[in-house]
Design a protein around this motif. Structure first.
Motif, PDB file in Angstrom:
ATOM      1  N   MET A 112       0.831  -1.197   0.000  1.00  6.85           N
ATOM      2  CA  MET A 112       0.000   0.000   0.000  1.00  6.85           C
ATOM      3  C   MET A 112       0.876   1.262   0.000  1.00  6.85           C
ATOM      4  O   MET A 112       2.005   1.255   0.437  1.00  6.85           O
ATOM      5  CB  MET A 112      -0.935  -0.002   1.214  1.00  6.85           C
ATOM      6  CG  MET A 112      -1.940  -1.129   1.159  1.00  6.85           C
ATOM      7  SD  MET A 112      -2.979  -1.025  -0.323  1.00  6.85           S
ATOM      8  CE  MET A 112      -3.534  -2.704  -0.512  1.00  6.85           C
ATOM      9  N   SER A 147       0.601   4.037   1.657  1.00  4.43           N
ATOM     10  CA  SER A 147       0.869   4.761   2.896  1.00  4.43           C
ATOM     11  C   SER A 147       0.631   3.850   4.080  1.00  4.43           C
ATOM     12  O   SER A 147      -0.071   2.851   3.984  1.00  4.43           O
ATOM     13  CB  SER A 147      -0.035   5.993   3.003  1.00  4.43           C
ATOM     14  OG  SER A 147      -1.313   5.616   3.443  1.00  4.43           O
ATOM     15  N   LYS A 200      -4.918   0.383  -2.984  1.00  2.00           N
ATOM     16  CA  LYS A 200      -3.587   0.612  -3.554  1.00  2.00           C
ATOM     17  C   LYS A 200      -3.481   1.995  -4.193  1.00  2.00           C
ATOM     18  O   LYS A 200      -2.397   2.546  -4.323  1.00  2.00           O
ATOM     19  CB  LYS A 200      -3.264  -0.467  -4.601  1.00  2.00           C
ATOM     20  CG  LYS A 200      -2.879  -1.789  -3.965  1.00  2.00           C
ATOM     21  CD  LYS A 200      -2.559  -2.828  -5.001  1.00  2.00           C
ATOM     22  CE  LYS A 200      -1.164  -2.626  -5.576  1.00  2.00           C
ATOM     23  NZ  LYS A 200      -0.823  -3.709  -6.510  1.00  2.00           N
ATOM     24  N   GLN A 201      -4.636   2.528  -4.588  1.00  2.00           N
ATOM     25  CA  GLN A 201      -4.611   3.834  -5.256  1.00  2.00           C
ATOM     26  C   GLN A 201      -4.659   5.000  -4.268  1.00  2.00           C
ATOM     27  O   GLN A 201      -4.502   6.148  -4.647  1.00  2.00           O
ATOM     28  CB  GLN A 201      -5.802   3.947  -6.207  1.00  2.00           C
ATOM     29  CG  GLN A 201      -5.648   3.052  -7.435  1.00  2.00           C
ATOM     30  CD  GLN A 201      -6.978   2.793  -8.113  1.00  2.00           C
ATOM     31  OE1 GLN A 201      -7.926   3.540  -7.917  1.00  2.00           O
ATOM     32  NE2 GLN A 201      -7.041   1.723  -8.891  1.00  2.00           N
ATOM     33  N   VAL A 202      -4.904   4.667  -3.016  1.00  4.43           N
ATOM     34  CA  VAL A 202      -5.052   5.741  -2.033  1.00  4.43           C
ATOM     35  C   VAL A 202      -3.689   6.115  -1.458  1.00  4.43           C
ATOM     36  O   VAL A 202      -2.977   5.265  -0.944  1.00  4.43           O
ATOM     37  CB  VAL A 202      -6.001   5.297  -0.892  1.00  4.43           C
ATOM     38  CG1 VAL A 202      -6.043   6.350   0.202  1.00  4.43           C
ATOM     39  CG2 VAL A 202      -7.381   5.042  -1.453  1.00  4.43           C
ATOM     40  N   ASP A 203      -3.353   7.381  -1.576  1.00  2.00           N
ATOM     41  CA  ASP A 203      -2.110   7.870  -0.966  1.00  2.00           C
ATOM     42  C   ASP A 203      -2.408   8.294   0.459  1.00  2.00           C
ATOM     43  O   ASP A 203      -3.500   8.115   0.960  1.00  2.00           O
ATOM     44  CB  ASP A 203      -1.578   9.062  -1.770  1.00  2.00           C
ATOM     45  CG  ASP A 203      -0.889   8.604  -3.040  1.00  2.00           C
ATOM     46  OD1 ASP A 203      -0.173   7.592  -2.969  1.00  2.00           O
ATOM     47  OD2 ASP A 203      -1.096   9.238  -4.092  1.00  2.00           O
ATOM     48  N   ASP A 204      -1.411   8.909   1.088  1.00  2.00           N
ATOM     49  CA  ASP A 204      -1.642   9.480   2.411  1.00  2.00           C
ATOM     50  C   ASP A 204      -2.813  10.451   2.335  1.00  2.00           C
ATOM     51  O   ASP A 204      -2.890  11.254   1.398  1.00  2.00           O
ATOM     52  CB  ASP A 204      -0.400  10.239   2.883  1.00  2.00           C
ATOM     53  CG  ASP A 204       0.617   9.294   3.480  1.00  2.00           C
ATOM     54  OD1 ASP A 204       0.201   8.266   4.029  1.00  2.00           O
ATOM     55  OD2 ASP A 204       1.815   9.585   3.379  1.00  2.00           O
ATOM     56  N   VAL A 205      -3.670  10.377   3.316  1.00  2.00           N
ATOM     57  CA  VAL A 205      -4.811  11.296   3.307  1.00  2.00           C
ATOM     58  C   VAL A 205      -4.361  12.663   3.821  1.00  2.00           C
ATOM     59  O   VAL A 205      -3.482  12.765   4.661  1.00  2.00           O
ATOM     60  CB  VAL A 205      -5.976  10.761   4.167  1.00  2.00           C
ATOM     61  CG1 VAL A 205      -6.632   9.605   3.468  1.00  2.00           C
ATOM     62  CG2 VAL A 205      -5.507  10.374   5.560  1.00  2.00           C
TER      63      VAL A 205
END
Lengths: 396, 355
Positions: free
Chosen positions: A65, A67, B30-35
């Motif tokens: 992942m 982050s 997998k497509q989510v970066d740090d919020v």
């Protein structure tokens, strides 16, 4: 659980091919993951368990992942998803019958999740901190407590002698605190268990109510939510009692005493090794804090503000004087020629009021009250008479 | 009639759907970066120790003549008031023309072990108010206190009423001894002196554990089962993760301040019973003489309405207003209803008292 609770919904019968159904589930799941699984050379479990699929997924996606937040969220999701699927599978395996033991087990698994997250459990020296001495102490304590609690307590109260008496006393205090803590934890857990039992009964009552009202539950998620509702309601009822409050307080207090006792042991060793101790650092922190507060208070003291405004006024006066005498424009190597200046007012001579400057002088005064102070030489040369003008006035 | 109406086959299918949701969600994850959070620009105005005073910068110049200082709780990070573009109390208040400042308390560490309520209220808050007053050439400003920050604001307004034009309290506990206050029941029996002596500061993990065990089955378990439902929706997932980050991005609590807060507020209930002294200054809510708007959430499990409503009978002001929000302790900042109702209510209330 009673028959009503069994729900015996349509289609749950002895002839259900559970094994076949589970295999079909796994087959479907396998198709979902086929490519990735092949790439990783993973084999499905020998005995298909619904929750196993999620574990496979965890392994597939571990560390991939973007982050840490997402990875952490994924772990939580999969952990709880497994619990949820196990809940489903147990229900299906029992042909839709609610076995109280299974329900209790499901509730206790949830309880175990929040118990294991308890940071208090990780706070004890000797439990997670792995100092050799503490391990020895723990071993010693286990030996001491093996014959029985009361006997252990009397052993822990035995007086200590000789050079090592302080060490022994501390170790005894630590072991006694451990016993207290375990007792307190047992009391707390007993109330949680009581809430679980009450929650299971509440679940049954809710199901009965839904049945009577003709409001059937169409899917497992609805059933799960009802189960959680019942558990939460029962928990809240227990958690709001004075008895629970006392048990909670006792648990926290015993944890505090255990930690303090552990700190004492560690500090004794630290001192022997010439290491700084927590108590010493606390003392320093407290002193620094007090010093900072005193400094802050002094810097904000009203008298200081008065002094500041006086200094500003004096600077203005000085600048006015210099301007009126043409002093400020020259440096040390080029002293100004004496100029005929206006006589100082009687009040200024008496050291009470600054001079009311003439127009050009006032302009210079305004400049001087900015952060840039007047040239040093000029300030020094006029400082003595100026500092006598101590009290600010409206004119200033 | 039987309550359960599903079959083994539907059960199996549901399990399969659940698993499929999760497997499909892997790609979303997998497509989510740090919020990210804290969407509104802000300028650092003043700093002291770990505290930073910010002024928010809206798209337009503020029309409000009196600025408002937001005093948030110590127990979570203040970016909850400006979480994301479509969930921002700050953004909506700025759009209405308010001029907003916010105290960010930072993350206390062991060096702050002895920071007390006196430091927070008579020190930090007072100096922040002074800084703002000086910048605007005013003698008094508005204060908006949230949760524990609301309790601090009440203390501050009682001690320094001459510096507060209007006071707004949001989800603020006042009476800590109501029957439905679970946190209060738990803390009343504990020996907080021993707790702080043993632990120094109170760790964020301890605080979070305590809050989660108020509703353990929902917050440790059900919430994550529900997450499967939104896994295929990136936007929803990001909202979830943002909230999750806020919940667990908690500062440790300075030991001394925690000790005093538990003793005087949770155990002594001194805002109601009297006798509260911060530093060397007595707090008497009867001295809160400026207009007060008290906003509470009807479904708040952390600060039940019963804990907040008694403020009316305690403050000295004759201009007391109340807003009951239909939602919970968190929903009052982030729900769609909150965006529609809370900022406009606050703005209108302030506008009527701007002169």
């Amino acid at each position: 659980m009673g028959e009503d609770m069994a729900g015996s919904g349509k289609g749950f019968g002895a002839d259900v091919d559970w094994q076949g159904m589970a295999e079909q589930y796994w087959k479907n799941f396998g198709e979902l993951t086929e490519q990735a699984m092949a790439a990783m050379k993973m084999e499905p479990a020998a005995v298909p368990q619904w929750a196993d699929g999620l574990e496979q997924w965890r392994r597939l996606f571990e560390g991939s992942m973007n982050s840490s937040d997402v990875q952490s969220g994924l772990d939580q999701l999969l952990d709880h998803g497994r619990g949820y699927l196990r809940f489903m599978q147990e229900l299906a395996q029992n042909g839709g019958q609610f076995d109280p033991t299974d329900l209790r087990a499901a509730a206790e698994r949830m309880v175990a999740e929040f118990r294991s997250a308890n940071p208090l459990l990780q706070a004890f020296p000797g439990q997670d901190e792995s100092g050799d001495l503490l391990r020895q102490l723990m071993g010693w304590w286990q030996q001491a407590t093996a014959p029985g609690k009361e006997e252990a307590r009397s052993w822990l109260r035995m007086p200590a002698f000789g050079m090592a008496r302080e060490y022994q006393e501390q170790a005894q205090a630590y072991a006694a605190a451990q016993l207290d803590y375990r007792e307190a934890m047992a009391g707390y857990n007993a109330l949680i268990a009581q809430a679980v039992e009450s929650g299971i009964s509440g679940f049954q009552a809710k199901l009965d109510e839904r049945g009577e009202q003709g409001r059937g539950i169409e899917n497992l998620r609805g059933l799960y939510d009802l189960f959680v509702d019942a558990l939460e309601e029962a928990y809240a009822e227990v958690a709001l009692t004075e008895e629970f409050g006392r048990a909670y307080g006792k648990l926290v207090d015993s944890q505090s005493r255990l930690r303090l006792a552990g700190n004492q042991v560690v500090e004794q060793i630290s001192r022997a090794l010439g290491m700084p101790t927590r108590t010493e650092v606390d003392t320093l922190e407290q002193r620094v804090h007090q010093l900072r507060r005193e400094a802050k208070n002094r810097s904000e003291h009203p008298a200081l503000n008065e002094l500041k405004s006086e200094v500003d006024q004096l600077r203005a006066e000085l600048a006015a004087l210099k301007a009126s005498r043409g002093v400020g424009e020259h440096d040390d190597d080029d002293p100004p020629k004496p100029k005929t200046s206006k006589p100082r007012s009687s009040s200024a001579r008496a050291g009470r009021k600054p001079v009311v400057a003439t127009k050009p002088a006032a302009k210079a005064a305004a400049t001087a009250t900015s952060k840039k102070a007047a040239p040093k030489r000029a300030t020094r040369s006029k400082s003595k008479p100026a500092t006598r003008a101590a009290k600010p006035t409206k004119e200033g | 009639m039987q309550a359960i109406r599903f079959t083994p086959e539907t059960l199996s299918n549901e399990a399969m759907r659940f698993t499929s949701k999760i497997s499909a969600g892997m790609e979303t994850l997998k497509q989510v970066d740090d919020v990210h959070f804290g969407v509104t620009d802000k300028e650092e105005i003043y700093a002291e120790d770990k505290l930073v005073l910010y002024r928010y910068q809206g798209d337009k110049k503020p029309s409000a003549k009196v600025p408002t200082l937001i005093v948030y709780a110590l127990v979570n990070r203040p970016y909850m008031v400006d979480l994301q573009e479509d969930r921002s109390l700050v953004r909506n208040l700025l759009a209405q023309g308010e001029d907003l400042y916010l105290i960010d308390w930072g993350y206390p560490d062991r060096a702050d072990r002895f920071t007390s309520l006196d430091d927070y209220i008579n020190g930090y808050i007072r100096r922040c108010v002074e800084v703002i007053c000086k910048r605007h050439g005013l003698n008094k400003i508005n204060i908006l206190g949230i949760c524990q920050g609301g309790a601090f604001s009440l203390c501050y307004a009682s001690i320094y009423p001459e510096t507060v034009q209007n006071l707004i309290t949001m989800v603020t506990p006042v009476d800590f001894h109501t029957d439905d206050n679970m946190l209060s029941r738990w803390t009343r029996s504990m020996d907080v002196d021993a707790f702080i002596n043993a632990n120094g500061n109170v760790s964020a993990d301890m605080m979070n554990f305590c809050y989660l065990t108020l509703k353990p089955y929902r917050l440790f378990h059900q919430k994550y089962v529900g997450l499967a439902e939104i896994l295929d929706d990136q936007r929803e997932l990001e909202n979830f993760l943002r909230m999750e980050k806020w919940i667990f991005d908690s500062p440790d609590q300075a030991g001394e301040a925690f000790r005093q807060f538990v003793k005087d507020f949770y155990q002594g209930n001194k805002l109601v019973n009297g006798g509260l002294v911060i530093g060397d200054k007595a707090v008497d809510l009867a001295r809160v003489s400026m207009p007060v708007l008290n906003i509470y959430a009807e479904q708040d499990h952390l600060v039940p309405p019963s804990a907040s409503k008694p403020l009316e009978g305690l403050v000295g002001t004759k201009d007391y207003s109340v807003l009951a929000f239909r939602g919970g302790h968190i929903g009052i900042y982030v729900s769609g209803r909150a965006q529609r109702e809370v900022p406009s209510a606050v703005h209108q209330w302030l506008a009527k008292r701007s002169s």
